[in-house]
Design a protein around this motif. Structure first.
Motif, PDB file in Angstrom:
ATOM      1  N   ASN A 110       0.823  -1.206   0.000  1.00 29.05           N
ATOM      2  CA  ASN A 110       0.000   0.000   0.000  1.00 29.05           C
ATOM      3  C   ASN A 110       0.860   1.260   0.000  1.00 29.05           C
TER       4      ASN A 110
ATOM      5  N   ASP B  91      -7.700   6.330  -8.421  1.00 29.17           N
ATOM      6  CA  ASP B  91      -6.735   6.302  -7.331  1.00 29.17           C
ATOM      7  C   ASP B  91      -6.394   7.720  -6.915  1.00 29.17           C
TER       8      ASP B  91
ATOM      9  N   LYS C 199      -3.635   6.194   0.466  1.00 28.03           N
ATOM     10  CA  LYS C 199      -4.178   5.942  -0.862  1.00 28.03           C
ATOM     11  C   LYS C 199      -5.650   5.614  -0.732  1.00 28.03           C
ATOM     12  N   MET C 200      -6.459   6.277  -1.546  1.00 27.76           N
ATOM     13  CA  MET C 200      -7.892   6.022  -1.593  1.00 27.76           C
ATOM     14  C   MET C 200      -8.235   5.519  -2.998  1.00 27.76           C
ATOM     15  N   ARG C 201      -8.888   4.367  -3.041  1.00 29.34           N
ATOM     16  CA  ARG C 201      -9.214   3.758  -4.336  1.00 29.34           C
ATOM     17  C   ARG C 201     -10.690   3.418  -4.394  1.00 29.34           C
ATOM     18  N   SER C 202     -11.343   3.860  -5.462  1.00 25.40           N
ATOM     19  CA  SER C 202     -12.722   3.458  -5.736  1.00 25.40           C
ATOM     20  C   SER C 202     -12.736   2.727  -7.071  1.00 25.40           C
TER      21      SER C 202
ATOM     22  N   SER D 267     -14.148  -0.359  -2.588  1.00 30.52           N
ATOM     23  CA  SER D 267     -13.340   0.754  -2.093  1.00 30.52           C
ATOM     24  C   SER D 267     -12.239   0.192  -1.209  1.00 30.52           C
ATOM     25  N   LYS D 268     -11.029   0.716  -1.395  1.00 29.29           N
ATOM     26  CA  LYS D 268      -9.877   0.329  -0.582  1.00 29.29           C
ATOM     27  C   LYS D 268      -9.173   1.600  -0.123  1.00 29.29           C
ATOM     28  N   ASN D 269      -9.126   1.800   1.172  1.00 28.26           N
ATOM     29  CA  ASN D 269      -8.516   2.994   1.728  1.00 28.26           C
ATOM     30  C   ASN D 269      -7.410   2.613   2.698  1.00 28.26           C
TER      31      ASN D 269
ATOM     32  N   TYR E 114      -6.180   0.038   7.317  1.00 27.33           N
ATOM     33  CA  TYR E 114      -6.587  -0.378   5.976  1.00 27.33           C
ATOM     34  C   TYR E 114      -8.003  -0.911   6.056  1.00 27.33           C
TER      35      TYR E 114
ATOM     36  N   GLN F 128     -11.468  -2.180   3.550  1.00 28.44           N
ATOM     37  CA  GLN F 128     -11.952  -2.560   2.228  1.00 28.44           C
ATOM     38  C   GLN F 128     -13.434  -2.899   2.309  1.00 28.44           C
TER      39      GLN F 128
END
Length: 704
Positions: A110, A224, A248-251, A280-282, A310, A312
């Motif tokens: 990450n 991202d 990191k923020m991911r949608s 979503s993964k933050n 983390y 998800q």
């Protein structure tokens, strides 16, 4: 037409880039040109790759590799480094999964994804890390960032347009500022990606008289948002204080289309499965470091605290169409995973007058995770939900002595670690998992200098590798009515014993390594004969053993710099539940060819590959991948780079194995064929830096 399209696109982009360069050069004053020519001479003398006893160091900042859009792709281009087909893990050939360090900070995938390539100075692969590094891992990838030197500022903006099956865009902003004793760094990146994925598996379950195969394709729309910032304060020449945060923020939204053939005895079904997914993964990581020189006892003290989170969330709505009828709702899946990790460490270092150096310290870390599983089955008209809680605490202490006696450099150390693990369902009073174990990890390294050009190294190490936290959760991925990807809460650590010897002459080296791994983690099948569902997961195998013979052979001729790595490997994987096949040596090879051309052009042609691998239980296909790059600096602050990756579209992975009397053959297609153009502009200048960071959380790489 599809074959020539990337070539036409590459030529068009090249002409565009060259025209921009030509215009910029025509506008450059004469004195600027003379200054730039002087700088070019210095740059050309720098080697992209340097070798020290098989430890390869790569100069990223002064090579075409600084234009690669993200760190994982960058690592995939380096010698010995292998990236998994899902881009979620990396390994070193013959060494397994390495520890990843950014400066002095232990990080995970990450953090690596949250790093900007523009901020990287060098990357080094350390084959035999000392006891000061945690016991987990047989190798270390050390990433050193660009650092400022004098008061001032520097800002860099980059834009990468990437053409794969779909268009991808990478926009980056990096800035640093130094004034007196204070220095700060900040970065922000926005990546808009549209990855394409495909894989298929054929399998047979003879005891249930089942034959099945599926082919699945997914196209994602990924956003991202990557950010980071840090503050460093120099108290005096010996002491400093620093604070850092990155995240990191991911949608992600993606459709998965799966075509399945399944024959269960006399019943045959052809099923089309469509699932609508959002994910979503933050990730966020922060730490505080304090370093002080204890002058009374002439000892350097470091103290640090670190916290990471983390989370998800995966939602899926699944529909199935049996035998070309119509789509019908099958499952509504809602799954969440969250892990918090806190750690603190203390390190002390004392140097003696007789060139001896004594290092010792300790670490405590605690992790707590929760898995939420909520699935409604439309076929059965029932809902299944549960929560699974996991806790782990690690307590470690180490001591290490290094120095030189006559012509022998040595480093000997010992590390002791205690681990306490528990896991249970929230509705249960007793723990499902309850482990407490303590282990010793000795390490030793000796280097004998024959003369100024030749030396011999001998190493021994014992290490541990623990599973990722998400691997110990209850998260599962639905593929079709007969097949799911699951996790395994019973996974345990892997223990490795390694001994190696190397000989180096100038910059060329040969290295021999023998190793044995206890409880290695590999793929496993579990069949539910009541519901006719096969689960693909991981488990601890009995053992793994083998040897490597590694050659590192660089040379330079005029404008051509060449780096070659050749590794002969025999790896044997064994387990009672698996069908054992032959174990034969295979060859891994890597070649990088860099050409320094007139007018500050740099052209790179590289390739890597491996022959067919037979490792006892597993059989994997041969590979050969070609990449090319052309870079040009102009007007001092501008850089233009063209990349053409996986030129012949050969990034295909196949794997065959039989375990629990279930035989399978898998094929993974990776969307690696790419043409990209990168433009980078920088302004401002900083020449000296005091910015420092240091690892606190030694288990951070498991946060995923």
């Amino acid at each position: 037409m599809n074959v020539y399209l990337p070539l036409k696109l590459l030529i068009a982009l090249l002409l565009f880039c060259l025209s921009a360069i030509a215009n910029a050069q025509n506008e450059t004053p004469k004195d600027s040109i003379s200054k730039e020519l002087k700088e070019v001479v210095i740059t050309q003398n720098k080697k992209t790759f340097t070798n020290s006893n098989g430890n390869i160091k790569v100069d990223v900042a002064n090579s075409v590799y600084n234009s690669v859009p993200n760190p994982v792709e960058l690592l995939s281009k380096l010698p010995l480094v292998q990236v998994s087909s899902d881009r979620e893990s990396i390994s070193i050939v013959g060494k397994g999964n390495p520890l990843i360090y950014i400066d002095n900070q232990r990080v995970g995938m990450n953090d690596l994804n949250a790093l900007s390539v523009a901020d990287i100075k060098t990357i080094e692969s350390i084959q035999n890390p000392s006891s000061k590094y945690e016991a987990e891992g047989r190798a270390v990838i050390l990433i050193t960032r660009k650092l400022s030197r004098k008061d001032g500022f520097k800002t860099e903006i980059s834009e990468t347009a990437s053409f794969k099956k779909n268009y991808n865009n990478y926009l980056g902003f990096n800035s640093s500022f130094k004034k007196g004793k204070i220095e700060w760094k900040a970065n922000f990146n926005y990546n808009r990606r549209n990855p394409w994925e495909n894989h298929s598996i054929e399998y047979q379950i003879p005891q249930a008289n089942i034959v099945s195969d599926y082919n699945v394709t997914a196209v994602s729309n990924v956003n991202d948002y990557i950010f980071g910032g840090g503050l460093f304060y120099k108290i005096n020449d010996d002491d400093y204080f620093s604070v850092n945060i990155n995240g990191k923020m991911r949608s992600d939204t993606f459709d998965i289309n799966t075509f399945t053939f399944n024959q269960n005895q006399n019943e045959v079904n052809n099923v089309f499965t469509f699932s609508d997914n959002s994910s979503s993964k933050n990730f966020i990581n922060s730490f505080i470091n304090y370093s002080k020189k204890l002058k009374a006892i002439d000892t350097k003290l470091f103290f640090g605290l670190q916290g990471s989170n983390y989370n998800q969330h995966l939602w899926s709505l699944v529909q199935n169409n049996y035998n070309e009828t119509e789509l019908e709702l099958s499952q509504n899946r809602d799954q969440k995973f969250n892990v918090d990790v806190f750690s603190g460490r203390i390190d002390l270092e004392k140097k003696f007058k007789n060139e001896m150096n004594w290092e010792y310290g300790g670490l405590y870390s605690a992790a707590k995770s929760k898995s939420n599983y909520d699935v409604f089955d439309y076929d059965k008209n029932e809902n299944t939900s549960f929560d699974y809680d996991f806790k782990e605490a690690n307590l470690a202490a180490y001591t290490q002595l290094s120095g030189k006696i006559k012509k022998v450099d040595f480093s000997v150390g010992l590390r002791i670690e205690n681990t306490n693990v528990s896991g249970k369902y929230s509705t249960e009073s007793s723990a499902l998992i309850d482990k407490n174990y303590t282990n010793l990890f000795p390490k030793a390294q000796f280097s004998f200098a024959i003369d100024s050009t030749k030396n011999i190294n001998v190493d021994y190490s014992k290490s541990i590798s623990r599973p990722n936290y998400s691997s110990l959760s209850m998260i599962a991925t639905y593929i079709n009515p007969y097949f799911i990807y699951g996790s395994n809460i019973n996974l345990g650590p892997t223990f490795a014993d390694v001994v190696s010897a190397s000989f180096q002459y100038h910059d060329k080296s040969i290295k021999v390594t023998l190793y044995q791994n206890k409880n290695p983690v590999y793929q496993d099948f579990s069949f539910d004969n009541q519901n006719n569902v096969l689960t693909f997961t991981e488990k601890n195998f009995k053992k793994e053993s083998g040897y490597n013979i590694e050659f590192t052979l660089p040379f330079t001729y005029k404008i051509w710099t060449n780096t070659n790595s050749l590794i002969f490997t025999q790896n044997k994987i064994e387990d009672e539940s698996a069908l054992y096949g032959s174990s034969k040596p295979y060859l891994y090879y890597y070649s990088n060819n860099t050409f320094k051309l007139p007018k500050d052009f740099t052209f790179v042609f590289s390739f890597w590959g491996a022959t067919k691998q037979k490792e006892g239980v597993f059989e994997r296909n041969a590979k050969l991948i070609f990449d090319a790059s052309l870079a040009k600096n102009f007007r001092k602050n501008w850089t233009c780079t063209l990349n053409y990756n996986d030129i012949f579209k050969n990034t295909i992975y196949t794997e065959r194995f039989t375990i629990n009397n279930i035989s399978s053959r898998a094929r993974y297609l990776v969307d690696a064929n790419e043409v990209s153009i990168t433009l980078r502009y920088s302004f401002g200048k900083i020449k000296e830096s005091e910015f420092k960071e240091k690892s606190v959380n030694e288990n951070e790489s498991r946060i995923k």
